[in-house]
Design a protein around this motif. Structure first.
Motif, short mmCIF file in Angstrom:
data_model
loop_
_atom_site.label_atom_id
_atom_site.label_comp_id
_atom_site.label_asym_id
_atom_site.label_seq_id
_atom_site.Cartn_x
_atom_site.Cartn_y
_atom_site.Cartn_z
N GLN A 99 -16.81 14.59 -33.75
CA GLN A 99 -18.40 14.26 -33.86
C GLN A 99 -18.78 13.81 -32.98
OE1 GLN A 99 -16.91 10.42 -36.85
NE2 GLN A 99 -15.32 11.85 -35.65
N PRO A 100 -18.93 15.42 -31.90
CA PRO A 100 -20.33 14.76 -30.62
C PRO A 100 -21.02 14.20 -30.36
CG PRO A 100 -21.08 16.79 -32.03
CD PRO A 100 -19.58 16.33 -33.00
N MET A 101 -21.74 12.46 -29.01
CA MET A 101 -22.02 12.33 -28.98
C MET A 101 -22.15 11.77 -27.77
SD MET A 101 -19.79 9.06 -29.82
CE MET A 101 -18.70 9.82 -31.22
N VAL A 102 -23.43 11.23 -27.03
CA VAL A 102 -23.72 10.97 -25.67
C VAL A 102 -23.35 9.76 -25.49
CG1 VAL A 102 -25.34 10.64 -24.50
CG2 VAL A 102 -25.96 12.28 -25.70
N ASP A 103 -22.40 9.33 -24.13
CA ASP A 103 -22.23 8.10 -23.84
C ASP A 103 -23.21 7.74 -22.75
OD1 ASP A 103 -20.61 6.12 -22.85
OD2 ASP A 103 -18.93 6.74 -22.10
N GLU A 104 -24.63 6.62 -22.79
CA GLU A 104 -24.99 6.40 -21.85
C GLU A 104 -24.93 5.85 -20.75
OE1 GLU A 104 -27.26 5.10 -26.39
OE2 GLU A 104 -24.48 5.21 -25.54
N GLU A 105 -23.59 4.96 -21.25
CA GLU A 105 -23.83 4.03 -20.10
C GLU A 105 -23.00 5.18 -19.23
OE1 GLU A 105 -20.66 0.44 -20.89
OE2 GLU A 105 -22.16 -0.20 -22.58
N ASN A 106 -21.86 6.16 -19.50
CA ASN A 106 -21.13 7.05 -18.41
C ASN A 106 -21.88 8.72 -18.23
OD1 ASN A 106 -18.71 5.15 -18.14
ND2 ASN A 106 -18.85 5.45 -20.27
N ASN A 107 -23.28 8.13 -18.60
CA ASN A 107 -23.99 9.55 -18.21
C ASN A 107 -23.01 11.11 -18.79
OD1 ASN A 107 -26.20 9.01 -17.40
ND2 ASN A 107 -25.14 8.41 -15.68
N ARG A 108 -22.54 11.39 -20.26
CA ARG A 108 -21.57 12.15 -20.70
C ARG A 108 -21.79 12.01 -21.94
NH1 ARG A 108 -15.90 10.83 -18.72
NH2 ARG A 108 -15.71 12.45 -20.47
N LYS A 109 -21.58 13.34 -22.05
CA LYS A 109 -21.16 13.53 -24.10
C LYS A 109 -19.60 13.71 -23.75
CE LYS A 109 -23.38 16.60 -27.23
NZ LYS A 109 -23.60 17.86 -27.49
N ILE A 110 -19.22 12.91 -24.91
CA ILE A 110 -18.06 13.06 -25.28
C ILE A 110 -17.78 13.19 -26.59
CG2 ILE A 110 -17.23 10.56 -23.64
CD1 ILE A 110 -17.27 9.51 -26.09
#
Length: 354
Positions: A99-110
């Motif tokens: 489940q790839p997703m963007v973590d907006e708070e940390n400017n990264r894709k996890i």
């Protein structure tokens, strides 16, 4: 059976959307999730199921339910039952535990991933693709094709994954134009099944630098997921040529390339041309717009390739000062340096020609 509906999903799955989906699911009293839509919708649905499982565990232990980002490096153990129904022939997320997703708070894709994250049921019905807009159909279809191609271009591919990838490749090259441009249900069903097969291939053989480069554009800029994939596909295939000639020879008949009288270099060039021709026929963008993607971000995006699996959050300023290893951490068949990544990003602004 009473149902609740969550529709606040953008072109890419985001942590905020997943947390809000779970909040609404709790209000509804949901005991299962039906994820219906494209790859992002399926990821949001599956991740909501992860939080449902976590909430059940938290209730038993008296702890709080964590945010979905907390599972990026601590895989979930329980999930709520999920039924996945794709409406695009693209991601193959309906048969994926990732489940790839963007973590907006940390400017990264996890990525949240675990063997328990597979949906219980996947339903592939081409009728759900009949109203899919042409542009979205092409972006999704090229993502599926890239899954198949990249699965053959990693150092983790096997005869088993190749057999899946090559079959998916052949189905897509034969049906994708017709699926996107007409109402041919057989072609749409073929592409839908091919995207599912391609994900099974890349889920085991992993993905290469097309996805490794694209994820950073997706993280920082509002470019549709499939568009980033298609822009990088030709230049990365060209970059891989010196290390992938035998793979391109293997792929040639499945992509409709006549190898008679050609040496391996000519076959490799013909394979790349065939992919470019398909993209051109689908009117696919060949480069990024500098009005949308800041070209000055190339150095930082090139560094972001190196920290995909770093187990801490880095600000862009900290990342800029970080000392990098020689090669990017990726199973891509040809290894790339920081300078190689910079050149590939530069090509994404210059575009490619047939």
């Amino acid at each position: 059976m009473p149902t609740g509906v969550f529709t606040d999903v953008t072109h890419i799955a985001k942590v905020s959307a997943i947390d809000e989906s779970w909040r609404q699911a709790q209000e509804h009293g949901a005991d299962c999730i039906v994820a219906l839509g494209g790859g992002s919708a399926l990821v949001v649905g599956k991740a909501t199921g992860v939080l449902g499982g976590a909430a059940k565990e938290a209730k038993l232990t008296g702890q709080r339910t964590p945010s979905i980002r907390e599972f990026a490096f601590n895989p979930p153990v329980y999930v709520m039952p999920v039924v996945a129904i794709p409406t695009t022939a693209g991601s193959g997320a309906e048969v994926s535990p990732h489940q790839p997703m963007v973590d907006e708070e940390n400017n990264r894709k996890i990525t949240v991933s675990s063997a328990v994250c597979y949906p219980r049921v996947a339903i592939l019905d081409a009728n759900l693709m009949r109203t899919l807009p042409f542009v979205q159909a092409t972006r999704s279809g090229v993502d599926a094709l890239t899954h198949a191609i990249e699965a053959c271009l990693t150092d983790q591919s096997t005869e088993i994954t190749n057999s899946l990838a090559l079959h998916a490749m052949q189905m897509l090259i034969q049906n994708l134009r017709k699926s996107c441009m007409t109402d041919d249900l057989q072609a749409k069903q073929a592409c839908l099944e091919a995207s599912c097969i391609a994900n099974m291939a890349c889920g085991n053989a992993k993905l290469g630098y097309v996805h490794g480069l694209a994820r950073n554009v997706q993280t920082l800029f509002p470019v549709p997921y499939g568009e980033t994939i298609g822009v990088f596909l030709p230049p990365v295939m060209e970059f891989n040529m010196p290390a992938a000639l035998d793979r391109y020879v293997m792929m040639a008949p499945y992509l409709g390339v006549d190898s008679a009288g050609k040496n391996s270099i000519e076959i490799g060039e013909a394979v790349i041309y065939q992919v470019k021709k398909l993209l051109a026929d689908l009117n696919f963008p060949r480069k990024f717009s500098e009005e949308v993607v800041d070209r000055k971000s190339i150095p930082i995006m090139a560094k972001m390739v190196f920290v995909r699996k770093l187990e801490k959050n880095l600000s862009l300023e900290e990342l800029d000062k970080m000392e990098l290893p020689l090669y990017g951490p990726n199973p891509n068949i040809r290894k790339a340096t920081y300078d190689d990544f910079v050149k590939l990003y530069e090509k994404s602004f210059e575009g490619w020609e047939l």
